[in-house]
Write an enzyme that holds these catalytic residues in place. Structure first.
Site, PDB file in Angstrom:
ATOM      1  N   ASP A 108       0.940  -1.016  -0.153  1.00  0.00           N
ATOM      2  CA  ASP A 108      -0.002   0.057   0.005  1.00  0.00           C
ATOM      3  C   ASP A 108       0.791   1.072   0.079  1.00  0.00           C
ATOM      4  O   ASP A 108       1.874   1.434  -0.821  1.00  0.00           O
ATOM      5  CB  ASP A 108      -0.962  -0.256   1.245  1.00  0.00           C
ATOM      6  CG  ASP A 108      -1.977   0.900   1.257  1.00  0.00           C
ATOM      7  OD1 ASP A 108      -2.997   1.043   0.391  1.00  0.00           O
ATOM      8  OD2 ASP A 108      -1.938   1.997   1.892  1.00  0.00           O
ATOM      9  N   TYR A 215      -2.005  11.572   2.828  1.00  0.00           N
ATOM     10  CA  TYR A 215      -2.707  11.975   1.798  1.00  0.00           C
ATOM     11  C   TYR A 215      -2.729  13.362   1.506  1.00  0.00           C
ATOM     12  O   TYR A 215      -2.940  13.878   0.378  1.00  0.00           O
ATOM     13  CB  TYR A 215      -4.141  11.376   2.005  1.00  0.00           C
ATOM     14  CG  TYR A 215      -4.273  10.006   2.083  1.00  0.00           C
ATOM     15  CD1 TYR A 215      -4.403   9.320   0.817  1.00  0.00           C
ATOM     16  CD2 TYR A 215      -4.289   9.075   3.234  1.00  0.00           C
ATOM     17  CE1 TYR A 215      -4.572   7.825   0.886  1.00  0.00           C
ATOM     18  CE2 TYR A 215      -4.260   7.731   3.218  1.00  0.00           C
ATOM     19  CZ  TYR A 215      -4.499   6.971   1.951  1.00  0.00           C
ATOM     20  OH  TYR A 215      -4.589   5.689   2.110  1.00  0.00           O
ATOM     21  N   HIS A 270      -6.631  -6.839  -1.222  1.00  0.00           N
ATOM     22  CA  HIS A 270      -5.552  -5.726  -0.924  1.00  0.00           C
ATOM     23  C   HIS A 270      -4.747  -6.279   0.167  1.00  0.00           C
ATOM     24  O   HIS A 270      -3.515  -5.861   0.158  1.00  0.00           O
ATOM     25  CB  HIS A 270      -6.324  -4.660  -0.589  1.00  0.00           C
ATOM     26  CG  HIS A 270      -5.311  -3.537  -0.261  1.00  0.00           C
ATOM     27  ND1 HIS A 270      -4.739  -2.621  -1.354  1.00  0.00           N
ATOM     28  CD2 HIS A 270      -4.827  -2.636   0.758  1.00  0.00           C
ATOM     29  CE1 HIS A 270      -4.028  -1.835  -0.805  1.00  0.00           C
ATOM     30  NE2 HIS A 270      -4.047  -1.675   0.452  1.00  0.00           N
TER      31      HIS A 270
END
Length: 290
Positions: A108, A215, A270
């Site tokens: 990730d 982010y 994932h």
């Protein structure tokens, strides 16, 4: 069956790139160094099935809580979480341990950082393994060409809002985060005890803001200017039932590599390294020793 490392394993503190990292260290100190880089919303515990098998295979393993997470420092402001800074964290940790070359395994967000570190300083990286993680240089262009991926990534826009995401993620004992892990993984991947460990990490002062700042720093991403193919050998492992990231991202990332290969895991999500740890550990060790 791979047994998870004890979550109460005593960590070490390493000073690197101007901040202090909490890390789990395992394996022979003179073995080849492998850094395990977790993603969102995890911490070092995301590698609970990989640390001891890699150490037993002769590798010197370091699994840090990345900046902003769990017990590592949490600098204020989104600029402290730019990609170049995150990559420098990795390089500084390797230098702190006295290594001139080492391998990176990232999942990730940890995979994005691994890609970026290898692109910026390929001379330092022996091998790179990215698990359900695209190269940051291709992600934006891919989303613009594939509205389906843009829709899957729409939560990133919400994370740019100040304060509100922290309140939502903290509410009801981090219910949104807990449900996200359970909803996007195969049944049984995350146990109740796992969720206890994650809640403990998310509850650290400043952790949610630090995690979200990864982010929030995305608009500050520096350009990728390398005209050459990425030189270190790359293995991209991809759980094909990933609800966040399409496999096309993997293909576009490998197009940037001089020596890259993909390993698809058809029935995994994932969280492939947690769902099929025996298979993934075999792949990791084989690639690192090739």
């Amino acid at each position: 069956m791979v047994q998870a490392i004890d979550p109460r394993t005593t960590g070490i503190r390493l000073r690197a790139n101007g901040i202090t990292f909490h890390c789990i260290e395992a394996g022979p100190k003179d073995g080849p160094l492998v850094l395990l880089l977790h993603g969102f919303p995890e911490f070092w515990w995301g590698w609970r099935y990989q640390i001891e098998p890699l150490a037993s295979a002769g590798f010197h393993v370091l699994a840090p809580d990345q900046r902003g997470y769990n017990l590592s420092d949490k600098p204020e402001g989104r600029r402290a979480y730019e990609l170049d800074t995150l990559a420098k964290d990795v390089l500084a940790l390797g230098e702190e341990l006295g290594y001139s070359r080492y391998s990176l395994i990232g999942h990730d967000w940890g995979g994005l950082v691994a890609w970026w570190a290898a692109s910026r300083h390929p001379e330092l990286i022996e091998r790179l393994i990215a698990i359900n993680a695209p190269h940051p240089a291709i992600a934006g262009a891919y989303m613009r060409r594939h509205p389906s991926q843009m829709l899957k990534s729409s939560y990133i826009g919400f994370f740019q809002v100040p304060y509100l995401p922290e309140a939502l993620l903290a509410a009801n004992d981090h219910r949104v985060l807990r449900r996200a892990l359970l909803r996007t993984s195969r049944a049984g991947t995350f146990s109740e005890q796992d969720l206890v460990e994650y809640r403990r990490a998310w509850s650290q002062p400043g952790a949610l803001t630090g995690m979200l700042n990864w982010y929030r720093a995305l608009p500050l991403k520096p350009p990728h200017r390398s005209p050459d193919k990425l030189r270190p050998p790359v293995l991209a492992i991809w759980g094909m039932r990933d609800r966040f990231l399409e496999f096309g991202l993997c293909e576009d990332s490998l197009a940037l590599c001089a020596n890259g290969q993909a390993q698809k895991v058809e029935m995994a999500t994932h969280w492939v390294h947690l769902e099929e740890p025996e298979r993934i550990n075999r792949a990791l060790i084989a690639f690192l020793k090739a």
